[in-house]
Design a protein around this motif. Sequence first.
Motif, PDB file in Angstrom:
ATOM      1  N   GLY A  39       1.009  -1.044  -0.332  1.00  0.00           N
ATOM      2  CA  GLY A  39      -0.221   0.461  -0.189  1.00  0.00           C
ATOM      3  C   GLY A  39       0.750   1.375  -0.066  1.00  0.00           C
ATOM      4  O   GLY A  39       1.675   1.181  -0.122  1.00  0.00           O
ATOM      5  N   GLY A  41       0.443   3.824   2.281  1.00  0.00           N
ATOM      6  CA  GLY A  41       0.798   4.403   3.150  1.00  0.00           C
ATOM      7  C   GLY A  41       0.921   6.286   3.076  1.00  0.00           C
ATOM      8  O   GLY A  41       0.459   7.121   2.338  1.00  0.00           O
ATOM      9  N   GLY A  65      -1.455   8.468  -6.048  1.00  0.00           N
ATOM     10  CA  GLY A  65      -0.983   7.369  -4.963  1.00  0.00           C
ATOM     11  C   GLY A  65      -0.679   5.494  -5.521  1.00  0.00           C
ATOM     12  O   GLY A  65       0.372   5.367  -4.596  1.00  0.00           O
ATOM     13  N   ILE A  66      -0.637   6.070  -6.662  1.00  0.00           N
ATOM     14  CA  ILE A  66      -0.491   4.392  -7.167  1.00  0.00           C
ATOM     15  C   ILE A  66       1.009   4.417  -7.587  1.00  0.00           C
ATOM     16  O   ILE A  66       2.226   3.666  -7.248  1.00  0.00           O
ATOM     17  CB  ILE A  66      -1.024   4.328  -8.398  1.00  0.00           C
ATOM     18  CG1 ILE A  66      -2.682   4.035  -8.627  1.00  0.00           C
ATOM     19  CG2 ILE A  66      -0.277   3.065  -9.612  1.00  0.00           C
ATOM     20  CD1 ILE A  66      -3.110   4.015  -9.943  1.00  0.00           C
ATOM     21  N   PRO A 110      -6.076   3.581 -11.728  1.00  0.00           N
ATOM     22  CA  PRO A 110      -7.040   4.747 -10.617  1.00  0.00           C
ATOM     23  C   PRO A 110      -8.486   3.861  -9.912  1.00  0.00           C
ATOM     24  O   PRO A 110      -9.117   3.460 -11.225  1.00  0.00           O
ATOM     25  CB  PRO A 110      -7.501   5.650 -10.996  1.00  0.00           C
ATOM     26  CG  PRO A 110      -6.080   5.399 -12.480  1.00  0.00           C
ATOM     27  CD  PRO A 110      -5.313   4.217 -12.869  1.00  0.00           C
ATOM     28  N   ASP A 115      -5.882  -2.704  -1.779  1.00  0.00           N
ATOM     29  CA  ASP A 115      -6.965  -3.953  -1.632  1.00  0.00           C
ATOM     30  C   ASP A 115      -7.036  -4.550  -2.372  1.00  0.00           C
ATOM     31  O   ASP A 115      -7.815  -6.132  -2.567  1.00  0.00           O
ATOM     32  CB  ASP A 115      -7.886  -3.721  -0.434  1.00  0.00           C
ATOM     33  CG  ASP A 115      -7.213  -3.446   1.355  1.00  0.00           C
ATOM     34  OD1 ASP A 115      -6.174  -3.626   1.388  1.00  0.00           O
ATOM     35  OD2 ASP A 115      -7.918  -2.448   0.991  1.00  0.00           O
ATOM     36  N   ARG A 169     -15.590   7.325   0.120  1.00  0.00           N
ATOM     37  CA  ARG A 169     -14.482   7.483  -0.008  1.00  0.00           C
ATOM     38  C   ARG A 169     -13.729   8.072  -1.429  1.00  0.00           C
ATOM     39  O   ARG A 169     -14.230   8.250  -2.045  1.00  0.00           O
ATOM     40  CB  ARG A 169     -14.059   6.094  -0.238  1.00  0.00           C
ATOM     41  CG  ARG A 169     -13.946   5.116  -1.164  1.00  0.00           C
ATOM     42  CD  ARG A 169     -13.036   4.222  -1.436  1.00  0.00           C
ATOM     43  NE  ARG A 169     -12.031   4.003  -1.704  1.00  0.00           N
ATOM     44  CZ  ARG A 169     -11.683   4.932  -2.822  1.00  0.00           C
ATOM     45  NH1 ARG A 169     -12.209   4.283  -3.649  1.00  0.00           N
ATOM     46  NH2 ARG A 169      -9.762   5.021  -3.360  1.00  0.00           N
ATOM     47  N   ALA A 171      -9.993   9.452  -2.557  1.00  0.00           N
ATOM     48  CA  ALA A 171      -8.343   9.231  -3.371  1.00  0.00           C
ATOM     49  C   ALA A 171      -7.520   9.658  -2.310  1.00  0.00           C
ATOM     50  O   ALA A 171      -7.957  10.091  -0.868  1.00  0.00           O
ATOM     51  CB  ALA A 171      -7.680   9.689  -4.354  1.00  0.00           C
ATOM     52  N   GLY A 172      -6.880   8.197  -1.449  1.00  0.00           N
ATOM     53  CA  GLY A 172      -6.052   8.624   0.430  1.00  0.00           C
ATOM     54  C   GLY A 172      -6.760   7.806   1.413  1.00  0.00           C
ATOM     55  O   GLY A 172      -6.008   8.270   2.061  1.00  0.00           O
ATOM     56  N   ASN A 174      -8.296   6.354   4.213  1.00  0.00           N
ATOM     57  CA  ASN A 174      -8.093   5.463   4.940  1.00  0.00           C
ATOM     58  C   ASN A 174      -9.457   4.406   5.591  1.00  0.00           C
ATOM     59  O   ASN A 174      -9.665   4.686   6.067  1.00  0.00           O
ATOM     60  CB  ASN A 174      -7.065   5.708   6.424  1.00  0.00           C
ATOM     61  CG  ASN A 174      -6.123   4.422   6.162  1.00  0.00           C
ATOM     62  OD1 ASN A 174      -5.868   3.988   5.775  1.00  0.00           O
ATOM     63  ND2 ASN A 174      -5.471   4.619   7.353  1.00  0.00           N
TER      64      ASN A 174
HETATM   65  P1  UTP Z   1      -3.585   2.567  -0.639  1.00  0.00           P
HETATM   66  O1  UTP Z   1      -4.114   1.161  -1.438  1.00  0.00           O
HETATM   67  O2  UTP Z   1      -2.578   2.398   0.110  1.00  0.00           O
HETATM   68  O3  UTP Z   1      -4.969   2.542   0.250  1.00  0.00           O
HETATM   69  O4  UTP Z   1      -3.323   2.994  -1.777  1.00  0.00           O
HETATM   70  P2  UTP Z   1      -5.327   3.248   1.146  1.00  0.00           P
HETATM   71  O5  UTP Z   1      -7.118   2.462   1.461  1.00  0.00           O
HETATM   72  O6  UTP Z   1      -5.646   4.719   1.134  1.00  0.00           O
HETATM   73  O7  UTP Z   1      -4.297   3.103   1.768  1.00  0.00           O
HETATM   74  P3  UTP Z   1      -3.965   1.651   3.031  1.00  0.00           P
HETATM   75  O8  UTP Z   1      -4.766   0.587   3.009  1.00  0.00           O
HETATM   76  O9  UTP Z   1      -4.483   2.152   4.445  1.00  0.00           O
HETATM   77  O10 UTP Z   1      -2.660   1.013   2.462  1.00  0.00           O
HETATM   78  C1  UTP Z   1      -3.478   4.457  -2.257  1.00  0.00           C
HETATM   79  C2  UTP Z   1      -3.728   5.489  -2.962  1.00  0.00           C
HETATM   80  O11 UTP Z   1      -3.334   4.757  -4.050  1.00  0.00           O
HETATM   81  C3  UTP Z   1      -4.819   4.674  -5.034  1.00  0.00           C
HETATM   82  C4  UTP Z   1      -5.684   5.354  -4.485  1.00  0.00           C
HETATM   83  O12 UTP Z   1      -5.982   7.000  -4.865  1.00  0.00           O
HETATM   84  C5  UTP Z   1      -5.114   4.761  -3.229  1.00  0.00           C
HETATM   85  O13 UTP Z   1      -5.928   5.962  -1.533  1.00  0.00           O
HETATM   86  N1  UTP Z   1      -4.483   3.869  -5.303  1.00  0.00           N
HETATM   87  C6  UTP Z   1      -4.095   3.036  -4.796  1.00  0.00           C
HETATM   88  C7  UTP Z   1      -5.608   3.382  -6.839  1.00  0.00           C
HETATM   89  O14 UTP Z   1      -5.818   4.441  -7.433  1.00  0.00           O
HETATM   90  N2  UTP Z   1      -5.458   2.196  -7.584  1.00  0.00           N
HETATM   91  C8  UTP Z   1      -4.633   1.240  -6.966  1.00  0.00           C
HETATM   92  O15 UTP Z   1      -4.695   0.231  -7.815  1.00  0.00           O
HETATM   93  C9  UTP Z   1      -3.356   1.181  -5.744  1.00  0.00           C
END
Ligand code: UTP
Length: 218
Positions: A39, A41, A65-66, A110, A115, A169, A171-172, A174
Amino acid sequence: MSGPVISLGGSIFSKTDEKHLLDFIGRMRKEEGYALVVGGGPIARDEISILRKMGAKEYYLDMMGIQATRLNATMVSLALGNLMEVPKSIDEAVRQMNLNKRVIMGGTEPGHTTDAVTLLLAEALNRDTVVNVTNVDYLYDRDPKVKGAKKIERISYSSAIKMIASEKRGAGENFPLDILSINIARRSNIKIKMVSFRDTSNAFNAIEGRKFRGTTVS
Ligand code: UTP
């Protein structure tokens, strides 16, 4: 190998949790084959928050975020001596897995979080379990900060979806789990085990199929 796909929640990359990250990496070195999704973080949250102030749209915040998830995945890869590039898609990840018996990746597109990537990878690799190593010890019946919140040890897909459905929800943000992930788990009957990264041996109990403390969604 037929173990679970592991999701390493990005919050383990917080400065204050460095010890847990080092412990996790130390234990991972003993695993032979694995599929690990990492992830974003604090880096993801910080970059997204600045970019949001700059006026960027959600799609681009997700792209940011990706990139953060891939940076963290690169760190974990290098720590584990994996010299393959972080795959950018599930298909690429499956190819690496077939070739090397291990794969470490971050996000893909995106619109979802790592998860969902974890669940899609589990589907593609035909795994029946994912282990979500995260910053909460259990799913709770309400905000765990609220007095009287109760731990949930087992919950059905539909009850978990109902519980989370009222949340909004962006972007970003938790979340311990998102609805898309649970829907993917449900359609392929993949068990989700949620464990805290603050107890490495408990997390590896879940990963290696032993009794563990945490929530099972099935
Ligand atoms: P995370 O998977 O870390 O998301 O991706 P989260 O739920 O914020 O954090 P955790 O589960 O506590 O680690 C961070 C951000 O990257 C983008 C989303 O904006 C996400 O919130 N992302 C990530 C995507 O758009 N696509 C993806 O496949 C993964």
